[in-house]
Design a protein around this motif. Sequence first.
Motif, PDB file in Angstrom:
ATOM      1  N   TRP A  22       0.818  -1.212   0.000  1.00  0.00           N
ATOM      2  CA  TRP A  22       0.000   0.000   0.000  1.00  0.00           C
ATOM      3  C   TRP A  22       0.851   1.260   0.000  1.00  0.00           C
ATOM      4  CZ3 TRP A  22      -4.382  -0.219  -2.032  1.00  0.00           C
ATOM      5  CH2 TRP A  22      -5.142  -1.380  -1.945  1.00  0.00           C
ATOM      6  N   THR A  23       1.964   1.239   0.707  1.00  0.00           N
ATOM      7  CA  THR A  23       2.819   2.427   0.742  1.00  0.00           C
ATOM      8  C   THR A  23       3.421   2.702  -0.627  1.00  0.00           C
ATOM      9  OG1 THR A  23       3.322   2.043   3.067  1.00  0.00           O
ATOM     10  CG2 THR A  23       4.808   3.494   1.863  1.00  0.00           C
ATOM     11  N   THR A  24       3.935   1.667  -1.305  1.00  0.00           N
ATOM     12  CA  THR A  24       4.521   1.893  -2.628  1.00  0.00           C
ATOM     13  C   THR A  24       3.444   2.297  -3.625  1.00  0.00           C
ATOM     14  OG1 THR A  24       4.440  -0.485  -3.127  1.00  0.00           O
ATOM     15  CG2 THR A  24       6.529   0.400  -2.278  1.00  0.00           C
ATOM     16  N   ARG A  25       2.254   1.747  -3.492  1.00  0.00           N
ATOM     17  CA  ARG A  25       1.150   2.140  -4.380  1.00  0.00           C
ATOM     18  C   ARG A  25       0.775   3.602  -4.160  1.00  0.00           C
ATOM     19  NH1 ARG A  25      -3.431  -0.632  -6.814  1.00  0.00           N
ATOM     20  NH2 ARG A  25      -4.414   0.995  -8.021  1.00  0.00           N
ATOM     21  N   LEU A  26       0.636   3.987  -2.892  1.00  0.00           N
ATOM     22  CA  LEU A  26       0.269   5.369  -2.573  1.00  0.00           C
ATOM     23  C   LEU A  26       1.359   6.344  -3.004  1.00  0.00           C
ATOM     24  CD1 LEU A  26      -1.337   4.853   0.954  1.00  0.00           C
ATOM     25  CD2 LEU A  26      -2.526   5.521  -1.160  1.00  0.00           C
ATOM     26  N   LEU A  27       2.621   5.981  -2.807  1.00  0.00           N
ATOM     27  CA  LEU A  27       3.722   6.848  -3.211  1.00  0.00           C
ATOM     28  C   LEU A  27       3.738   7.016  -4.726  1.00  0.00           C
ATOM     29  CD1 LEU A  27       6.247   8.523  -2.546  1.00  0.00           C
ATOM     30  CD2 LEU A  27       7.563   6.375  -2.640  1.00  0.00           C
ATOM     31  N   GLY A  28       3.634   5.916  -5.461  1.00  0.00           N
ATOM     32  CA  GLY A  28       3.618   5.994  -6.922  1.00  0.00           C
ATOM     33  C   GLY A  28       2.456   6.820  -7.433  1.00  0.00           C
ATOM     34  N   ASP A  29       1.272   6.613  -6.842  1.00  0.00           N
ATOM     35  CA  ASP A  29       0.098   7.384  -7.255  1.00  0.00           C
ATOM     36  C   ASP A  29       0.278   8.869  -6.955  1.00  0.00           C
ATOM     37  OD1 ASP A  29      -1.064   5.019  -8.086  1.00  0.00           O
ATOM     38  OD2 ASP A  29      -2.524   4.925  -6.442  1.00  0.00           O
ATOM     39  N   ALA A  30       0.829   9.201  -5.798  1.00  0.00           N
ATOM     40  CA  ALA A  30       1.032  10.605  -5.422  1.00  0.00           C
ATOM     41  C   ALA A  30       2.022  11.282  -6.360  1.00  0.00           C
ATOM     42  CB  ALA A  30       1.519  10.700  -3.974  1.00  0.00           C
ATOM     43  N   ASP A  32       2.698  10.378  -9.438  1.00  0.00           N
ATOM     44  CA  ASP A  32       2.051  10.499 -10.744  1.00  0.00           C
ATOM     45  C   ASP A  32       1.084  11.687 -10.752  1.00  0.00           C
ATOM     46  OD1 ASP A  32       1.747   9.173 -13.432  1.00  0.00           O
ATOM     47  OD2 ASP A  32      -0.343   9.167 -12.785  1.00  0.00           O
ATOM     48  N   ARG A  33       0.295  11.844  -9.684  1.00  0.00           N
ATOM     49  CA  ARG A  33      -0.642  12.981  -9.607  1.00  0.00           C
ATOM     50  C   ARG A  33       0.109  14.301  -9.645  1.00  0.00           C
ATOM     51  NH1 ARG A  33      -2.999   9.867  -5.771  1.00  0.00           N
ATOM     52  NH2 ARG A  33      -2.111  11.099  -4.080  1.00  0.00           N
ATOM     53  N   GLN A  34       1.223  14.388  -8.907  1.00  0.00           N
ATOM     54  CA  GLN A  34       1.994  15.631  -8.877  1.00  0.00           C
ATOM     55  C   GLN A  34       2.503  15.986 -10.263  1.00  0.00           C
ATOM     56  OE1 GLN A  34       5.803  15.698  -9.093  1.00  0.00           O
ATOM     57  NE2 GLN A  34       5.398  17.839  -9.485  1.00  0.00           N
ATOM     58  N   LEU A  35       3.038  15.007 -10.974  1.00  0.00           N
ATOM     59  CA  LEU A  35       3.566  15.280 -12.320  1.00  0.00           C
ATOM     60  C   LEU A  35       2.438  15.616 -13.295  1.00  0.00           C
ATOM     61  CD1 LEU A  35       6.394  12.635 -12.403  1.00  0.00           C
ATOM     62  CD2 LEU A  35       6.684  15.094 -12.747  1.00  0.00           C
ATOM     63  N   GLN A  36       1.317  14.942 -13.176  1.00  0.00           N
ATOM     64  CA  GLN A  36       0.174  15.275 -14.035  1.00  0.00           C
ATOM     65  C   GLN A  36      -0.286  16.713 -13.768  1.00  0.00           C
ATOM     66  OE1 GLN A  36      -1.197  13.658 -16.502  1.00  0.00           O
ATOM     67  NE2 GLN A  36      -0.972  11.479 -16.174  1.00  0.00           N
ATOM     68  N   HIS A 120       8.962  18.081  -8.794  1.00  0.00           N
ATOM     69  CA  HIS A 120       8.982  16.633  -8.603  1.00  0.00           C
ATOM     70  C   HIS A 120       9.939  16.252  -7.478  1.00  0.00           C
ATOM     71  CE1 HIS A 120       8.700  12.409  -9.363  1.00  0.00           C
ATOM     72  NE2 HIS A 120       9.984  12.332  -9.600  1.00  0.00           N
ATOM     73  N   VAL A 121      11.121  16.839  -7.482  1.00  0.00           N
ATOM     74  CA  VAL A 121      12.102  16.544  -6.423  1.00  0.00           C
ATOM     75  C   VAL A 121      11.557  16.975  -5.063  1.00  0.00           C
ATOM     76  CG1 VAL A 121      14.390  17.145  -5.528  1.00  0.00           C
ATOM     77  CG2 VAL A 121      14.103  16.587  -7.942  1.00  0.00           C
ATOM     78  N   GLU A 122      10.885  18.104  -5.020  1.00  0.00           N
ATOM     79  CA  GLU A 122      10.297  18.564  -3.756  1.00  0.00           C
ATOM     80  C   GLU A 122       9.241  17.578  -3.260  1.00  0.00           C
ATOM     81  OE1 GLU A 122       9.869  20.374  -0.344  1.00  0.00           O
ATOM     82  OE2 GLU A 122      11.422  20.921  -1.795  1.00  0.00           O
ATOM     83  N   GLU A 123       8.437  17.043  -4.179  1.00  0.00           N
ATOM     84  CA  GLU A 123       7.415  16.062  -3.798  1.00  0.00           C
ATOM     85  C   GLU A 123       8.062  14.778  -3.284  1.00  0.00           C
ATOM     86  OE1 GLU A 123       3.071  15.220  -3.860  1.00  0.00           O
ATOM     87  OE2 GLU A 123       4.342  16.981  -3.734  1.00  0.00           O
ATOM     88  N   VAL A 124       9.110  14.311  -3.958  1.00  0.00           N
ATOM     89  CA  VAL A 124       9.842  13.124  -3.491  1.00  0.00           C
ATOM     90  C   VAL A 124      10.402  13.381  -2.100  1.00  0.00           C
ATOM     91  CG1 VAL A 124      11.890  11.678  -3.876  1.00  0.00           C
ATOM     92  CG2 VAL A 124      10.388  12.257  -5.803  1.00  0.00           C
ATOM     93  N   ARG A 125      11.010  14.538  -1.917  1.00  0.00           N
ATOM     94  CA  ARG A 125      11.581  14.884  -0.608  1.00  0.00           C
ATOM     95  C   ARG A 125      10.493  14.897   0.465  1.00  0.00           C
ATOM     96  NH1 ARG A 125      15.896  16.215   1.241  1.00  0.00           N
ATOM     97  NH2 ARG A 125      16.939  16.689  -0.703  1.00  0.00           N
ATOM     98  N   GLU A 126       9.385  15.568   0.178  1.00  0.00           N
ATOM     99  CA  GLU A 126       8.316  15.702   1.166  1.00  0.00           C
ATOM    100  C   GLU A 126       7.686  14.360   1.525  1.00  0.00           C
ATOM    101  OE1 GLU A 126       3.896  17.591   1.225  1.00  0.00           O
ATOM    102  OE2 GLU A 126       5.496  18.881   0.447  1.00  0.00           O
TER     103      GLU A 126
END
Length: 169
Positions: A22-30, A32-36, A120-126
Motif C-alpha cells: 500500500w505504501t509503494t502504491r500510494l507513493l507511486g500514485d502521489a 504520478d498525480r503531482q507530475l500530471q 517533482h524533487v520537492e514532492e519526493v523529498r516531502e
Amino acid sequence: MPGVKTRWLNDDEQRTWRAYLWTTRLLGDALDRQLQRDAGMPYTYYMILATLSDVPERRTTMTDLATLVYSSLSRLSHAVARLEERGWVRRSPHPDNRRITLAELTDAGAAVLAEAAPAHVEEVRELLFDPLTDEQVGQLREILRALWARLDPAPGKPGPYPEIFGPEA
C-alpha cells in the motif's frame, strides 16, 4: 506446484507485506498525480525524459532505453510515440544499422524536464525523505540493496544505474 510445502507468511510478515504494497502504491500514485498536475505528464513519461537526459548525447537505442526504465519494448514504444507527438523525443534509425532505432531527448523535451524537475524533487523529498531520519534513510537504502540483489534481472552484470547503492554495491 504439487508436493511443495507453502511457506505462509506469519502475522508480522503479512502486516509488513501489506504495508509495503500500500505504501509503494500510494507513493507511486502521489508522484504520478503531482507530475500530471504540475507538468501535464504521467510519471512514466518523466522517467523516460530523465533517463534520456542522463545518457551520452541524450540518445540511446530503444532496446537500451527499455532496459534503463525497466519496461517492455512495446510499452516503451507506445510511450515514446506520445512523447514524439509532443516534440519531446525524436526517434531515428541508427546510422550504422537501420534495424536499430535510436531515441533522443529534444531540446524541447529537456526544457520540459528542467521545468518539471524542481517540483517533482520537492514532492519526493516531502513524501519519502522528510518523514525519515538520516539513519532510517540509510536503513531503507540497505533494505532496497538486499531486494535489488534478489530481483536484479541481470545479476553479475553492471546494472543501468550502478551508482544507486554506492561503491560497495
